[in-house]
Design a protein around this motif. Structure first.
Motif, PDB file in Angstrom:
ATOM      1  N   ILE A 196       0.838  -1.193   0.000  1.00 49.24           N
ATOM      2  CA  ILE A 196       0.000   0.000   0.000  1.00 49.24           C
ATOM      3  C   ILE A 196       0.877   1.247   0.000  1.00 49.24           C
ATOM      4  O   ILE A 196       0.600   2.224  -0.704  1.00 49.24           O
ATOM      5  N   ALA A 197       1.956   1.210   0.775  1.00 52.04           N
ATOM      6  CA  ALA A 197       2.851   2.367   0.833  1.00 52.04           C
ATOM      7  C   ALA A 197       3.443   2.676  -0.534  1.00 52.04           C
ATOM      8  O   ALA A 197       3.559   3.848  -0.915  1.00 52.04           O
ATOM      9  N   GLU A 198       3.814   1.650  -1.283  1.00 52.14           N
ATOM     10  CA  GLU A 198       4.356   1.906  -2.618  1.00 52.14           C
ATOM     11  C   GLU A 198       3.308   2.567  -3.503  1.00 52.14           C
ATOM     12  O   GLU A 198       3.597   3.525  -4.235  1.00 52.14           O
ATOM     13  N   HIS A 199       2.074   2.069  -3.443  1.00 44.83           N
ATOM     14  CA  HIS A 199       1.004   2.638  -4.262  1.00 44.83           C
ATOM     15  C   HIS A 199       0.785   4.113  -3.938  1.00 44.83           C
ATOM     16  O   HIS A 199       0.573   4.934  -4.840  1.00 44.83           O
ATOM     17  N   LEU A 200       0.841   4.467  -2.657  1.00 40.99           N
ATOM     18  CA  LEU A 200       0.491   5.827  -2.243  1.00 40.99           C
ATOM     19  C   LEU A 200       1.667   6.791  -2.254  1.00 40.99           C
ATOM     20  O   LEU A 200       1.462   7.999  -2.373  1.00 40.99           O
ATOM     21  N   LEU A 201       2.905   6.270  -2.127  1.00 39.34           N
ATOM     22  CA  LEU A 201       4.047   7.150  -1.918  1.00 39.34           C
ATOM     23  C   LEU A 201       5.080   7.132  -3.037  1.00 39.34           C
ATOM     24  O   LEU A 201       5.887   8.067  -3.149  1.00 39.34           O
ATOM     25  N   ALA A 202       5.114   6.085  -3.858  1.00 40.23           N
ATOM     26  CA  ALA A 202       6.160   5.984  -4.868  1.00 40.23           C
ATOM     27  C   ALA A 202       6.046   7.111  -5.887  1.00 40.23           C
ATOM     28  O   ALA A 202       4.951   7.597  -6.200  1.00 40.23           O
ATOM     29  N   ASP A 203       7.190   7.528  -6.412  1.00 42.32           N
ATOM     30  CA  ASP A 203       7.205   8.581  -7.418  1.00 42.32           C
ATOM     31  C   ASP A 203       6.598   8.075  -8.719  1.00 42.32           C
ATOM     32  O   ASP A 203       6.963   6.994  -9.203  1.00 42.32           O
ATOM     33  N   PRO A 204       5.693   8.840  -9.324  1.00 43.86           N
ATOM     34  CA  PRO A 204       5.149   8.455 -10.628  1.00 43.86           C
ATOM     35  C   PRO A 204       6.235   8.482 -11.696  1.00 43.86           C
ATOM     36  O   PRO A 204       7.256   9.178 -11.550  1.00 43.86           O
ATOM     37  N   PRO A 205       6.047   7.742 -12.786  1.00 41.07           N
ATOM     38  CA  PRO A 205       7.002   7.821 -13.897  1.00 41.07           C
ATOM     39  C   PRO A 205       7.132   9.263 -14.375  1.00 41.07           C
ATOM     40  O   PRO A 205       6.154   9.992 -14.501  1.00 41.07           O
ATOM     41  N   GLY A 206       8.356   9.668 -14.619  1.00 47.61           N
ATOM     42  CA  GLY A 206       8.597  11.021 -15.111  1.00 47.61           C
ATOM     43  C   GLY A 206       8.896  12.039 -14.033  1.00 47.61           C
ATOM     44  O   GLY A 206       9.286  13.176 -14.356  1.00 47.61           O
ATOM     45  N   PHE A 207       8.743  11.685 -12.752  1.00 49.64           N
ATOM     46  CA  PHE A 207       9.040  12.651 -11.701  1.00 49.64           C
ATOM     47  C   PHE A 207      10.549  12.726 -11.484  1.00 49.64           C
ATOM     48  O   PHE A 207      11.200  11.722 -11.179  1.00 49.64           O
ATOM     49  N   ASP A 208      11.104  13.902 -11.634  1.00 47.71           N
ATOM     50  CA  ASP A 208      12.544  14.128 -11.490  1.00 47.71           C
ATOM     51  C   ASP A 208      12.849  14.490 -10.040  1.00 47.71           C
ATOM     52  O   ASP A 208      12.973  15.665  -9.687  1.00 47.71           O
ATOM     53  N   ARG A 209      12.973  13.478  -9.199  1.00 50.23           N
ATOM     54  CA  ARG A 209      13.219  13.704  -7.772  1.00 50.23           C
ATOM     55  C   ARG A 209      14.545  14.424  -7.555  1.00 50.23           C
ATOM     56  O   ARG A 209      14.635  15.386  -6.783  1.00 50.23           O
ATOM     57  N   ALA A 210      15.589  13.977  -8.226  1.00 48.02           N
ATOM     58  CA  ALA A 210      16.915  14.547  -7.989  1.00 48.02           C
ATOM     59  C   ALA A 210      16.989  16.015  -8.367  1.00 48.02           C
ATOM     60  O   ALA A 210      17.695  16.795  -7.727  1.00 48.02           O
TER      61      ALA A 210
END
Length: 345
Positions: free
Chosen positions: A310-324
């Motif tokens: 559930i945590a991955e579903h709610l918290l993981a970065d969507p494709p294309g999100f440039d976290r760095a």
């Protein structure tokens, strides 16, 4: 004989060298309820690697503080959270001279997640005030801080805390009413990290049970409020906000910044932060809109997320999100906001 220019340049070089020696230290202060307040602060001591659970961080443990800019920022963590997921923001703020305090919100933290939601939200703003008191009373920090202008940052449930301290009023009954109306469209906001809708026959059971529990537990319509005159600037990132009366934030009591993640599936923006934005603009500021960001953008470093959880579903970065590239910029804007509003000019 040294010229005036040479003397000035030498002084600037010494100041620059002095600033470069400052690193980040960490200590923990006891909280009245048996929890702890994590404090990050400037120091001249050397940092060393630190491991806390899955996190690999760096700081000077319990080192002597160095004089910074004299201001405190309190960070309110999200539901079930811990201070370590805000270490990157803390480092940016410490690098600008701030002391950063993170209270452990009772019953809604990583060690004790027993009472999340409205039961915790009543206590959280008071725990922020308690953290200001506690840091200000510590003999290491008292001589270095002026507590007449404190900043508050919060994300998710911490964003709820921040909105309260900006003057917002909410009630448990408003939480109930939101969930009765929008259970399916905003399911995780109502049930937390306990389960997800799976598109099968169990969904009806989950919604029925959630409605029964929420209606039973959250019927109090008493407006909840808590402001602290020392708090002079507030930032709410991806906040839970559906239970606020938006009119109470139409003119926030202090400058209010909002951070919006358009792909947030945990607190769907249309039900939460967008309602606040629509009520308070132009008297509040959208500091950053993360077009490709989701709820986990408030966490840096991001904890490891179990595949399929559930945590991955709610918290993981969507494709294309440039976290760095995005989060250092966001952290810099947060620091700019607090510098502009808390430091004397």
């Amino acid at each position: 004989m040294r010229t005036l220019t040479a003397i000035v340049l030498a002084g600037l070089g010494a100041a620059s060298s002095h600033a470069e020696r400052l690193g980040m230290a960490m200590t923990q202060l006891p909280q009245g309820d048996g929890g702890s307040i994590t404090v990050f602060y400037p120091t001249r001591a050397a940092e060393s690697a630190a491991s806390v659970g899955p996190f690999r961080l760096s700081w000077a443990g319990d080192a002597a503080p160095a004089k910074g800019n004299g201001r405190l920022v309190v960070v309110s963590h999200g539901s079930g959270g811990a201070p370590w997921v805000h270490a990157d923001l803390a480092r940016t703020l410490v690098g600008r001279g701030f002391v950063v305090a993170l209270p452990q919100h009772a019953g809604d933290n990583a060690r004790d997640p027993s009472t999340p939601g409205p039961e915790s939200w009543v206590k959280r703003p008071r725990e922020v005030s308690g953290a200001i008191d506690r840091v200000g009373a510590d003999p290491r920090f008292a001589p270095l801080l002026a507590l007449d202008a404190v900043g508050v940052f919060g994300g998710s449930a911490g964003g709820h805390t921040a909105l309260t301290l900006a003057g917002g009023e909410w009630s448990p009954a408003r939480f109930r009413d939101h969930c009765m109306r929008h259970m399916e469209d905003d399911f995780s906001s109502c049930v937390g990290f306990t389960t997800l809708l799976g598109g099968d026959w169990l969904d009806g059971v989950k919604r029925w049970l959630a409605r029964r529990v929420i209606a039973w537990r959250f019927s109090d319509d008493t407006p909840q409020r808590h402001v602290d005159a020392r708090v002079k600037a507030v930032i709410a990132m991806v906040p839970f906000a559906a239970d606020f009366d938006p009119s109470t934030l139409a003119s926030p009591k202090v400058p209010l910044g909002l951070v919006i993640a358009d792909k947030d599936v945990n607190q769907v923006p249309a039900f939460h932060v967008e309602r606040i934005r629509q009520a308070c603009e132009p008297r509040c500021e959208v500091m950053m809109r993360l077009a490709d960001g989701s709820h986990g953008a408030m966490l840096s470093p991001l904890p490891p997320l179990e595949k399929g959880s559930i945590a991955e579903h709610l918290l993981a970065d969507p494709p294309g999100f440039d976290r760095a590239g995005t989060l250092p910029l966001l952290n810099g804007r947060i620091a700019d906001f607090f510098e502009k509003l808390l430091l004397p000019h």
